[in-house]
Each structure stands twice: as structure tokens, then as C-alpha cells.
Design an enzyme around this catalytic site. Structure first.
Site, mmCIF file in Angstrom:
data_model
loop_
_atom_site.group_PDB
_atom_site.id
_atom_site.type_symbol
_atom_site.label_atom_id
_atom_site.label_comp_id
_atom_site.label_asym_id
_atom_site.label_seq_id
_atom_site.Cartn_x
_atom_site.Cartn_y
_atom_site.Cartn_z
ATOM 1 N N ASN A 198 -25.863 -3.704 -22.872
ATOM 2 C CA ASN A 198 -26.233 -2.666 -23.746
ATOM 3 C C ASN A 198 -24.856 -2.735 -24.729
ATOM 4 O OD1 ASN A 198 -27.361 -0.556 -21.464
ATOM 5 N ND2 ASN A 198 -28.397 -1.728 -22.838
ATOM 6 N N CYS A 200 -8.497 12.470 -1.434
ATOM 7 C CA CYS A 200 -7.059 12.877 -1.630
ATOM 8 C C CYS A 200 -6.745 14.225 -2.173
ATOM 9 C CB CYS A 200 -6.617 11.798 -2.547
ATOM 10 S SG CYS A 200 -5.048 12.041 -3.457
ATOM 11 N N GLU A 208 -1.881 14.403 2.970
ATOM 12 C CA GLU A 208 -2.079 14.133 1.512
ATOM 13 C C GLU A 208 -3.648 13.750 1.698
ATOM 14 O OE1 GLU A 208 0.499 12.346 -1.141
ATOM 15 O OE2 GLU A 208 2.180 12.631 0.391
ATOM 16 N N ASP A 233 -7.697 2.248 -9.029
ATOM 17 C CA ASP A 233 -7.784 2.665 -7.482
ATOM 18 C C ASP A 233 -8.320 3.858 -7.132
ATOM 19 O OD1 ASP A 233 -7.917 2.848 -4.905
ATOM 20 O OD2 ASP A 233 -5.785 2.559 -4.714
ATOM 21 N N GLY A 234 -9.362 4.269 -6.844
ATOM 22 C CA GLY A 234 -9.972 5.601 -6.288
ATOM 23 C C GLY A 234 -10.595 6.308 -7.410
ATOM 24 N N ARG A 253 2.701 4.666 4.546
ATOM 25 C CA ARG A 253 2.225 4.863 3.015
ATOM 26 C C ARG A 253 2.915 5.838 2.597
ATOM 27 N NH1 ARG A 253 -2.505 6.411 -0.328
ATOM 28 N NH2 ARG A 253 -3.098 4.332 -1.510
ATOM 29 N N TYR A 300 -15.250 9.316 7.161
ATOM 30 C CA TYR A 300 -14.339 8.787 6.263
ATOM 31 C C TYR A 300 -13.138 9.645 6.016
ATOM 32 C CZ TYR A 300 -12.727 6.991 1.604
ATOM 33 O OH TYR A 300 -12.147 6.556 0.506
ATOM 34 N N GLY A 359 -3.584 9.476 4.293
ATOM 35 C CA GLY A 359 -2.663 10.543 4.338
ATOM 36 C C GLY A 359 -3.188 11.756 5.345
ATOM 37 N N ASP A 363 0.817 -1.200 0.176
ATOM 38 C CA ASP A 363 0.260 -0.086 0.165
ATOM 39 C C ASP A 363 0.982 1.312 -0.192
ATOM 40 O OD1 ASP A 363 -2.353 1.491 0.336
ATOM 41 O OD2 ASP A 363 -2.326 1.759 2.564
ATOM 42 N N SER A 404 1.220 5.471 -1.921
ATOM 43 C CA SER A 404 0.544 6.452 -2.636
ATOM 44 C C SER A 404 1.354 6.668 -4.055
ATOM 45 C CB SER A 404 0.372 7.865 -1.890
ATOM 46 O OG SER A 404 1.842 8.111 -1.835
#
Ligand code: IMP
Length: 506
Positions: A461, A320, A432, A359-360, A419, A406, A410, A262, A264
Site C-alpha cells: 500500500n 511491564c 517491575e 522491543d515491547g 536484568r 506469561y 521483572g 538484557d 531494562s
């Protein structure tokens, strides 16, 4: 001279899928969302670990604990238990997921015979559970003496001082089963005796678990459960590039199915050294993902280092502020598209397929479909999962609305130096990430059901029944800023935003 990219870097919101032909048998019920999690020789062997749905929960203290891991594995995805805690704590969380027996619940609302009716009421308010075993020492593993449910007391008629021993249903009137009873047999006993719950006891009569009627039904309703060969839930765990020599053995011992470094920013020698250490000590038996990267070079570096999957994303997470503070990052869509190309190129060259994870930055459900169409094998989400009952953070009332807390890894609140820290004095560090609220959204199961249905419908679709087919057939277009406005409801007065509506009749 610095390198300049020709194209601006774009986010998911700047793209749409253009539908393709939908054959008559292409319906959401037939769509498979199975997707590879770790590297394999595609075309020659089965992927050793696949997800049944392409969603994993972020390696964050506000998102992924053992509770979340069980809930998500039940739906076919995987949690990565957060690494910003002691090795013992993280390993214990992993062990709890692996020890979790679907349908067998360790009781968390327990009474001793001396406790009073008033304490029963208090405990029920605290845990929300109305079935309370009575044990000799008031713990969930003490000698079982009886049980209290709402049927055992009437508050209007009984004193709050009355001891539990006087109104509990005593052991001799209870139906129990012994340790080792299978879920199926436990369920048969529940049905035969018309019970709501069945205590499971060991040879000495100590309580081990409760089996609830409702849980068995739920278990049967989860055909996508992500299970290992021994039918235990699968779980991932976050590691860092500092204490891996101690953390990895503890997590492997606890039963983690996959690890993920993990960080950044993952295009670094530290990640390579971490993977090398794992290969040296465990060969390829221990699976480890790495990241995050946002371009071809970063992907190649981690692929060559031996990563089992590669995670994409810098600066796009909802909490972030990396782009603001350090000026690094890349639009998540552009990054995903480039890394997907690099993954395919690597496969062409080597025959090895390395799954990639976006991710994110997933804001709407359709962003998941876009990420998959762009080549991601699965997505990692933080904000999305933080909103649910199963996330570890607190549910709080803010201005009359329920929210869940939440916070970024960072942020000052998390202080996840593993991290973010590149060395130097901690006192000189900067944030961060932010600390925030997200709207509370209820149970994971209900929310994921809707999200997955949307993904399946979008795939239909585009005429696709599997994720690889979707990636093959998808036609993507960049949209103008005017189209983005048109993409939501527009030029109408939304009812939930309109203060007064006069009598409307059909
Ligand atoms: P989200 O799904 O948009 O909320 O993004 C979650 C992702 O953001 C995580 O999986 C991490 O990659 C990333 N992340 C977590 N904490 C921080 C932080 O404090 N700053 C920057 N990125 C973060």
C-alpha cells in the site's frame, strides 16, 4: 534545571500510515522482509547476519527456549534464549538448537518391551505422539527392538496388561536407515516403502532419530528458514552485565550466533564494560546487541561502545510496570523515531549502519509495520510469541478459555536480578513486571503467516518491496483520539458480541 521535551511521547497506536502509490508489480508475494541484524559498513559490504523476517522473540523465560528458537528460525526470525537460568542450562538450550536437524527428531515417546498396552495409552495421552519406538532400555537412544503405532493395537480387543513385546512391529519387519543418511535419502526411503516414519540407527543398532513423512514436506515449505553456513538454525542468547566472563564463553562454545545484553535500562557503564570485555576476548567475531535505550544519547553511547545492534524500549512491554514503579520510560513510537534518526546520523558520520530493534509494546500486527516504517530494522516481541504452542509456558483453562501463562522478567515470579538489580539487598527489591495470562493462539507458523502477510500488504500500500524502501517512502500521521475510536469497528453490533441472532437467510 530539568530538560523538558517539546513533544509528548507517543505510542504506536497514535500513528497511522498514509498509503502511497502502488505500482502494478508491487504485490505481497514479491515483498522481501530481509533485514540486517548486526552492524556493518552499508554500501561497502553485506551485513554478516541478516534476518529473513523482521521479528525476534523476547529474552524471557515465558517466551524463548530452544523449542521456540527452532520454530521461529524455521519461519526466518530469531529467538534470544532467556538468560535468567544457569549458564549450563542456557548453553544447553543453545546447543540443542544448533544440534537440531530439521526433519530428524529425537524421540520423546519411548517404550521398553516389558511395558503394557495400558502404559502405551497413557504415554500417548501425555505426549500426543502415536509413533513410539521400543528400545532395550525404554529410552530414545537405546537399542531399537521395534515400534508401536496405532496400527499395532486395538483397545476394544486387547487387554491393557498385554506386554509391548507381544504386539509391537519387531525390528526385523521394520525399515531403518543408518546415521548419516541425508534428509533427502530418508524421504526417498519413506516414499519407496510407503512409511509414515523412518527410524535412524547407529552402527550398534541404537536409535538416534525418527524421520517423519510429514516433516520433510514441512521442511520444503519453509523457504525463509534462518540457517548458518552449516545449515543449522540460527539462535541468539541473552547475557547480563554481571557474569559475562563465564556466560559468554559458554554460549559461544555452544554455538550462539548473536548475543544480547538484557537489561531494562541500557544507557550504563555496565553495558559498555560488557561489550569491551567481549571485544577484548573475541574481537568482532562475537556479535552482541545492547539496550534498552529510548533516546539519541542512549543510542550514541552504545554505538560508540561497539554494540552490534541497539534495542529500544522502556516501559512499553505488556507485562511491564516500570513506568508505574519508577516513573521512567518513553512512548515506544517516539523513542523509535528518535533512535532511528540517531542511527541514520551515525551512519552519515561513520559509514557504519547499526540496526535498531523496537522491543515491547507491539499490541496489534500493524504496530510491527509502524515500527518498521518509523525506522526499526526489526522488532522484539514477548506477548505475541508467548501465546503459541511453542512457548515454554503452561497452557491453562481459565473461565472456559485456553490461556498461556506469561510473566515479566521483572516480576517476583522471574526474579531476574541480572536484568533489574542495581545492587543492594534483594529483600528490598520491588517488582517491575507482572505475572499474567495471554489468550492461547495455536501454532506459531499459522499466526506468523497472517502477521507477515499483513506487513507485506501494508508495504505494498505504501509502494515498497523492501524494508529500506518502506522506511524511505512511508508517510506517517499522528491521529486524534476520535480517529483512534473510528479505527476499529464502530456503530455496528458485532455478531460475536450479540447474544441472539434470529434465523438469517441469504
Ligand atoms: P511485549 O512484547 O509487549 O510483551 O514486551 C516484551 C518486552 O518487555 C521484553 O522484550 C522486555 O524488553 C520487556 N520486559 C520483559 N519483562 C519485563 C518486566 O518484568 N518488566 C518490564 N519490562 C519487561
Amino acid at each position: 534545571m530539568a530538560y523538558y521535551y517539546d513533544e509528548p511521547s507517543r505510542t504506536f497506536n497514535e500513528y497511522l500510515l498514509v498509503p502511497g502509490h502502488t505500482p502494478a508489480d508491487c504485490i505481497p508475494a514479491k515483498v522481501s522482509l530481509k533485514t540486517p541484524l548486526v552492524r556493518y559498513r552499508k554500501g561497502e559490504e553485506e551485513c554478516p547476519i541478516s534476518l529473513n523476517v523482521p521479528m525476534v522473540s523476547a529474552i524471557m523465560a515465558a517466551v524463548s527456549d530452544d523449542n521456540m528458537a527452532v520454530a521461529l528460525a524455521t519461519e526466518g526470525g530469531m529467538s534470544f534464549i532467556y538468560g535468567n537460568q544457569t549458564i549450563e542450562q542456557e548453553a544447553a538450550m543453545v546447543a540443542r538448537v544448533k544440534a537440531y536437524k530439521a526433519g530428524f527428531v529425537e524421540s520423546d515417546s519411548n517404550l521398553s518391551p516389558e511395558m503394557t498396552l495400558g502404559q502405551v495409552v497413557e504415554l500417548k495421552e501425555k505426549t500426543g505422539h502415536s509413533t513410539m519406538p521400543v528400545t532395550s532400555d525404554g529410552t530414545g537412544t537405546g537399542k531399537l527392538l521395534g515400534i508401536v503405532t496405532e496400527r499395532d493395537y486395538r483397545l476394544s480387543r486387547m487387554s491393557l496388561d498385554l506386554p509391548v513385546s507381544e504386539f509391537m512391529t519387531p525390528l526385523e519387519k521394520l525399515v531403518t536407515a543408518t546415521e548419516g543418511t541425508s534428509l533427502k535419502v530418508a524421504n526417498d526411503i519413506i516414499w519407496d516403502h510407503k512409511l509414515n516414519s523412518l527410524p535412524i540407527v547407529d552402527d550398534e543398532g541404537n536409535l538416534k532419530y525418527l524421520v517423519f513423512r510429514q516433516d520433510y514436506d514441512t521442511h520444503k515449505e519453509n523457504p525463509l528458514e534462518l540457517l548458518d553456513d552449516e545449515k543449522r538454525y540460527m539462535v541468539g542468547a541473552g547475557i547480563n552485565s554481571r557474569d559475562y566472563a563465564e556466560r559468554v564463553p559458554a554460549l559461544v562454545e555452544a554455538g550462539a550466533d548473536v548475543l544480547c545484553i538484557d537489561s531494562s535500562e541500557g544507557f550504563s557503564d555496565w553495558q559498555k564494560m560488557t561489550i569491551e570485555w567481549i571485544r577484548e576476548h573475541y574481537g568482532t567475531d562475537v556479535k552482541v546487541g545492547a539496550g534498552n535505550v529510548v533516546d539519541r544519547d542512549g543510542f550514541r553511547f552504545l554505538a560508540d561502545a561497539g554494540a552490534d545492534f541497539v534495542k529500544i524500549g522502556i516501559g512499553g512491554g505488556s507485562i511491564c510496570i516500570t513506568r508505574e514503579t519508577k516513573g521512567i520510560g518513553r512512548g515506544q513510537a517516539t523513542a523509535t523515531i528518535e533512535v532511528a534518526k540517531a542511527r541514520d546520523e551515525y551512519f552519515e558520520e561513520t559509514g557504519i549502519y547499526i540496526p535498531i530493534c523496537s522491543d515491547g509494546g507491539i499490541v496489534y500486527d500493524h504496530h510491527i509495520s509502524l515500527a518498521l516504517a518509523m525506522g526499526a530494522d526489526f522488532v522484539m516481541l514477548g506477548r505475541y510469541f508467548a501465546r503459541f504452542d511453542e512457548s515454554p509456558s503452561h497452557k491453562v483453562m481459565v473461565n472456559g478459555t485456553y490461556m498461556k501463562e506469561y510473566w515479566g522478567e521483572g516480576s517476583a515470579r522471574a526474579r531476574n536480578w541480572g536484568r533489574y538489580d542495581l545492587g543492594g539487598k534483594k529483600s528490598l527489591s520491588f517488582e517491575e513486571g507482572v505475572d499474567s495470562y495471554v489468550p492461547y493462539a495455536g501454532p506459531l507458523k499459522d499466526n506468523m503467516a497472517v502477521t507477515l502477510l499483513k506487513i507485506r500488504s501494508t508495504m505494498c500500500n505504501c509502494g515498497a518491496l523492501t524494508i529500506p524502501e518502506f522506511q524511505d517512502k512511508a508517510k506517517l500521521t499522528v491521529i486524534s483520539s476520535t480517529s483512534i475510536v473510528e479505527g476499529g469497528a464502530h456503530d455496528v453490533l458485532l455478531k460475536d458480541k450479540t447474544p441472539y441472532v434470529s434465523n438469517v437467510t441469504n
